[in-house]
Design an enzyme around this catalytic site. Structure first.
Site, PDB file in Angstrom:
ATOM      1  N   GLY A 110       0.659  -1.815   0.140  1.00  0.00           N
ATOM      2  CA  GLY A 110       0.385   0.217   0.103  1.00  0.00           C
ATOM      3  C   GLY A 110       0.058   1.112  -0.187  1.00  0.00           C
ATOM      4  N   GLU A 133       2.493  -8.264  -2.078  1.00  0.00           N
ATOM      5  CA  GLU A 133       0.674  -8.640  -2.074  1.00  0.00           C
ATOM      6  C   GLU A 133       0.632  -9.881  -1.854  1.00  0.00           C
ATOM      7  OE1 GLU A 133       0.045  -4.235  -2.329  1.00  0.00           O
ATOM      8  OE2 GLU A 133       1.246  -6.343  -2.533  1.00  0.00           O
TER       9      GLU A 133
END
Length: 259
Positions: A110, A133
């Site tokens: 993020g 991720e």
């Protein structure tokens, strides 16, 4: 201005609005409250005539380690849908003033998505970027697959996203992800220097240039050129255009007011 914010520090100096991520004990991991605070301050700066450029950086050993996994680990699909947690991220697209990111240490997950939302990026020597991720059984969800692909192309984006590898600042510069690499001890100084340079430019021109460049990412060429042309014409209604051209004719520095 920092009063009332739990996870960021803020301040305005020389027409530069600073936002510093401030959760160093967890490497500035981005939780929902922090993102809300970042966007709230950005929108405040966007409305403030005393701010012409926004600078985003992180405190401690890194820009940010990514999303706060503890906050998401036990969430279900319905939980995330009901939270609508990316709504705040969408507000980034409406910030009209230039945003400069200063990355040191690393910007992962993020945090890399947040960095990619900046208009300009400076990185300290040794900084790393990446989308890990896939190693957690998920994928980027705040625009990472889209912005990365538009910047570096499908093939390289696929490689980085499939492997979750970390991208060095040198490789990031090579592929146009960042604008400049600087010594770690000079990162903030050089970022502020660039921000000051932009802050001296006519605010309306900067605003419409940003708007036009962002349209170029999504529009076909001819449509983008039409959009650019209208913004070009629009600036001839500004006081800054008259001041800029008059100053050029009089061989002096212009004094832009943002009108």
């Amino acid at each position: 201005m920092s009063e009332g914010y739990q996870f960021i520090e803020t301040g305005i100096s020389e027409q530069i609005g600073m936002i510093t991520l401030n959760r160093p004990h967890v490497l500035n991991a981005l939780n929902r409250t922090m993102i809300f605070e970042i966007l709230s301050v950005m929108e405040s700066y966007d409305r403030d005539d005393n701010v012409r450029v926004i600078v985003l950086n992180g405190k401690g050993r890194a820009f940010a380690a990514g999303a706060d996994i503890d906050e998401m680990a036990n969430a279900s699909s319905i939980d995330l849908e009901m939270l609508n947690q990316f709504a705040d991220w969408d507000r980034l697209a409406w910030i009209k003033k230039p945003i400069i990111g200063a990355v040191h240490g690393f910007a992962l997950g993020g945090a890399f998505e947040l960095a990619l939302c900046c208009d300009l990026l400076l990185a300290a020597e040794g900084a790393e970027f990446g989308f890990p991720e896939v190693n957690l059984g998920i994928m980027p969800g705040a625009g990472g697959t889209q912005r990365l692909t538009k910047l570096v192309g499908k093939t390289k984006a696929m490689e980085w996203l499939f492997t979750g590898k970390r991208i060095s600042s040198r490789e990031a510069l090579k592929y146009g992800l960042i604008n400049q690499i600087v010594a770690p001890e000079l990162l903030i100084e050089e970022t502020v220097k660039l921000a000051r340079q932009i802050a001296l430019q006519p605010p309306l021109s900067i605003r419409l240039i940003k708007e036009s460049v962002l349209k170029a990412v999504d529009y076909p060429l001819y449509e983008g050129m039409q959009f650019e042309r209208k913004n070009f014409y629009l600036l001839f209604s500004s006081e800054d255009q008259k001041e800029g051209m008059k100053a050029f004719q009089e061989k002096r520095k212009p004094d832009f007011k943002g009108r």
